[in-house]
Design a protein around this motif. Structure first.
Motif, PDB file in Angstrom:
ATOM      1  N   THR A  54     -33.028   5.503  -5.315  1.00  0.00           N
ATOM      2  CA  THR A  54     -32.111   4.358  -5.225  1.00  0.00           C
ATOM      3  C   THR A  54     -32.816   3.155  -4.613  1.00  0.00           C
ATOM      4  N   LEU A  55     -33.556   3.400  -3.545  1.00  0.00           N
ATOM      5  CA  LEU A  55     -34.236   2.295  -2.861  1.00  0.00           C
ATOM      6  C   LEU A  55     -35.317   1.698  -3.767  1.00  0.00           C
ATOM      7  N   ASP A  56     -36.064   2.562  -4.463  1.00  0.00           N
ATOM      8  CA  ASP A  56     -37.070   2.080  -5.420  1.00  0.00           C
ATOM      9  C   ASP A  56     -36.429   1.112  -6.413  1.00  0.00           C
ATOM     10  N   GLU A  57     -35.292   1.547  -6.963  1.00  0.00           N
ATOM     11  CA  GLU A  57     -34.603   0.726  -7.971  1.00  0.00           C
ATOM     12  C   GLU A  57     -34.109  -0.585  -7.376  1.00  0.00           C
ATOM     13  N   THR A  58     -33.484  -0.485  -6.190  1.00  0.00           N
ATOM     14  CA  THR A  58     -32.945  -1.683  -5.533  1.00  0.00           C
ATOM     15  C   THR A  58     -34.046  -2.707  -5.303  1.00  0.00           C
ATOM     16  N   VAL A  59     -35.154  -2.227  -4.790  1.00  0.00           N
ATOM     17  CA  VAL A  59     -36.251  -3.118  -4.419  1.00  0.00           C
ATOM     18  C   VAL A  59     -36.913  -3.718  -5.670  1.00  0.00           C
ATOM     19  N   GLN A  60     -36.967  -2.940  -6.746  1.00  0.00           N
ATOM     20  CA  GLN A  60     -37.608  -3.440  -7.964  1.00  0.00           C
ATOM     21  C   GLN A  60     -36.698  -4.399  -8.737  1.00  0.00           C
ATOM     22  N   LYS A  61     -35.393  -4.102  -8.730  1.00  0.00           N
ATOM     23  CA  LYS A  61     -34.468  -4.868  -9.580  1.00  0.00           C
ATOM     24  C   LYS A  61     -34.107  -6.228  -8.989  1.00  0.00           C
ATOM     25  N   ASN A  62     -34.173  -6.344  -7.656  1.00  0.00           N
ATOM     26  CA  ASN A  62     -33.739  -7.589  -7.017  1.00  0.00           C
ATOM     27  C   ASN A  62     -34.939  -8.387  -6.512  1.00  0.00           C
ATOM     28  N   ASP A  63     -34.858  -9.704  -6.690  1.00  0.00           N
ATOM     29  CA  ASP A  63     -35.964 -10.558  -6.245  1.00  0.00           C
ATOM     30  C   ASP A  63     -36.153 -10.465  -4.736  1.00  0.00           C
ATOM     31  N   VAL A  64     -35.038 -10.553  -4.028  1.00  0.00           N
ATOM     32  CA  VAL A  64     -35.106 -10.482  -2.567  1.00  0.00           C
ATOM     33  C   VAL A  64     -34.137  -9.416  -2.080  1.00  0.00           C
ATOM     34  N   VAL A  65     -34.621  -8.497  -1.283  1.00  0.00           N
ATOM     35  CA  VAL A  65     -33.758  -7.474  -0.703  1.00  0.00           C
ATOM     36  C   VAL A  65     -33.874  -7.559   0.819  1.00  0.00           C
ATOM     37  N   LEU A  66     -32.713  -7.568   1.468  1.00  0.00           N
ATOM     38  CA  LEU A  66     -32.690  -7.615   2.929  1.00  0.00           C
ATOM     39  C   LEU A  66     -31.871  -6.446   3.462  1.00  0.00           C
ATOM     40  N   PHE A  67     -32.553  -5.544   4.166  1.00  0.00           N
ATOM     41  CA  PHE A  67     -31.845  -4.478   4.869  1.00  0.00           C
ATOM     42  C   PHE A  67     -31.503  -5.020   6.246  1.00  0.00           C
ATOM     43  N   MET A  68     -30.227  -5.016   6.584  1.00  0.00           N
ATOM     44  CA  MET A  68     -29.840  -5.665   7.832  1.00  0.00           C
ATOM     45  C   MET A  68     -28.689  -4.933   8.511  1.00  0.00           C
ATOM     46  N   LYS A  69     -28.417  -5.336   9.753  1.00  0.00           N
ATOM     47  CA  LYS A  69     -27.257  -4.816  10.459  1.00  0.00           C
ATOM     48  C   LYS A  69     -26.147  -5.842  10.323  1.00  0.00           C
ATOM     49  N   GLY A  70     -25.075  -5.441   9.658  1.00  0.00           N
ATOM     50  CA  GLY A  70     -23.985  -6.369   9.392  1.00  0.00           C
ATOM     51  C   GLY A  70     -24.176  -7.040   8.043  1.00  0.00           C
ATOM     52  N   THR A  71     -23.487  -8.161   7.850  1.00  0.00           N
ATOM     53  CA  THR A  71     -23.562  -8.895   6.591  1.00  0.00           C
ATOM     54  C   THR A  71     -24.083 -10.305   6.893  1.00  0.00           C
ATOM     55  N   PRO A  72     -24.551 -11.040   5.856  1.00  0.00           N
ATOM     56  CA  PRO A  72     -25.017 -12.405   6.113  1.00  0.00           C
ATOM     57  C   PRO A  72     -23.934 -13.254   6.785  1.00  0.00           C
ATOM     58  N   GLU A  73     -22.672 -13.004   6.444  1.00  0.00           N
ATOM     59  CA  GLU A  73     -21.578 -13.784   7.037  1.00  0.00           C
ATOM     60  C   GLU A  73     -21.363 -13.375   8.496  1.00  0.00           C
ATOM     61  N   ILE A  74     -21.378 -12.064   8.734  1.00  0.00           N
ATOM     62  CA  ILE A  74     -21.172 -11.562  10.098  1.00  0.00           C
ATOM     63  C   ILE A  74     -22.311 -10.597  10.455  1.00  0.00           C
ATOM     64  N   PRO A  75     -23.456 -11.145  10.857  1.00  0.00           N
ATOM     65  CA  PRO A  75     -24.557 -10.259  11.257  1.00  0.00           C
ATOM     66  C   PRO A  75     -24.209  -9.547  12.567  1.00  0.00           C
ATOM     67  N   GLN A  76     -24.618  -8.300  12.670  1.00  0.00           N
ATOM     68  CA  GLN A  76     -24.292  -7.517  13.870  1.00  0.00           C
ATOM     69  C   GLN A  76     -25.492  -7.392  14.811  1.00  0.00           C
ATOM     70  N   CYS A  77     -26.523  -8.157  14.549  1.00  0.00           N
ATOM     71  CA  CYS A  77     -27.721  -8.038  15.378  1.00  0.00           C
ATOM     72  C   CYS A  77     -28.464  -9.373  15.298  1.00  0.00           C
ATOM     73  N   GLY A  78     -28.999  -9.803  16.433  1.00  0.00           N
ATOM     74  CA  GLY A  78     -29.650 -11.110  16.492  1.00  0.00           C
ATOM     75  C   GLY A  78     -30.856 -11.233  15.579  1.00  0.00           C
TER      76      GLY A  78
END
Lengths: 166, 120
Positions: A54-78
């Protein structure tokens, strides 16, 4: 007592799988004392084949992938917030950034560390290539390397292109 | 005030002194310092414990350790010819034990002395 006999004890009465071995609170306690090459090689087996695929596919299919805590709207980590802000400052269209919230999925949270061989989140991939975490993004942002990379990959418009549009 | 005065002054000072010492150089701090010094032979090494800035975070609510968030700045010739990812991985690898047991976040600055003199 050897690590093997300890492990055997911990798994009495349980089917033997790597996941069982790792999720047992026992191995976590043991980690404080025993960090043998064996222990880390066991940890390397944490990520399941299906998650890796799944990760291989995600990383290959999308131009930019960001693994993060929370969402861009409400990040849960500084640190995650900082990476989102760097993308915004660079003019990257956030709707084109594939973000995955590791707090929603424990397997992903641990698996992505193993997948990238990187012990912390956030993690950034651009065009299938691992870029790094918050420090590296900040460093590249300040040095101009990030802008160069984003321009090269066609992920942001250059000044000339922007002028043309106007 | 009344409660404090129940203890002789000497005990109080000792306690304050100890707790301050903890935040400056606890066991994890010392491990980080020792491991990085041994492996990288740094010309400059700065380790800052920032755990107190994050102690109120949701993820830290069940954590009693005072050594969870660190910032390290390392200047070492061992980084020569290595890109940022390689430098960070090198440090993460050296501190693997700390990263998997206690340290929640580690902010890294890794440079060579040549890069330092060029930028200033």
């Amino acid at each position: 007592m050897s690590l093997r006999s300890l492990t055997r004890l911990a798994n009495l009465g349980r089917p033997f799988t790597f996941n069982n071995l790792l999720t047992s609170s026992f191995i976590k306690n043991v980690n404080n004392e025993i960090r043998s090459p064996l222990a880390s090689s066991i940890l390397c087996r944490y990520i399941s084949d299906s998650l890796k695929k799944t990760l291989d596919e995600t990383v290959q299919k999308n131009d930019v992938v960001l693994f993060m805590k929370g969402t861009p709207e409400i990040p849960q980590c500084g640190f995650s917030r900082a990476v989102v802000q760097i993308f915004q400052a660079q003019g990257v269209d956030l709707s084109k950034v594939k973000t995955l919230n590791v707090l929603e999925d424990h397997e992903l949270r641990e698996g992505v560390k193993e997948y990238s061989q990187w012990p912390t989140v956030p993690q950034v991939y651009i065009k299938g290539e691992f870029i790094g975490g918050c420090d590296i993004m900040l460093n590249m942002h300040q040095s101009g390397d990030l802008e160069e990379l984003l321009l090269k990959q066609g992920l942001v418009a250059s000044d000339e292109e922007l002028e043309k549009e106007e | 005030m009344i409660r404090l005065s129940l203890f002789p002054k000497s005990i109080r000072t000792k306690f304050v002194h100890n707790s301050r010492k903890m935040t400056e150089a606890g066991p994890i701090y010392q491990n980080i310092q020792r491991k990085l010094t041994e492996a990288l032979n740094p010309t400059s090494l700065e380790i800052i414990n920032e755990s107190h800035l994050h102690s109120h975070h949701q993820a830290m609510k069940d954590v009693t350790s005072k050594e969870t968030h660190f910032r390290v700045s390392v200047v070492s010739e061992h980084f020569e010819g290595k890109n940022l990812i390689q430098r960070h991985r090198l440090i993460y690898e050296l501190l693997n034990e700390e990263m998997t047991t206690s340290v929640h976040a580690l902010s890294i600055k890794a440079k060579t002395s040549k890069e330092i003199s060029e930028s200033s």
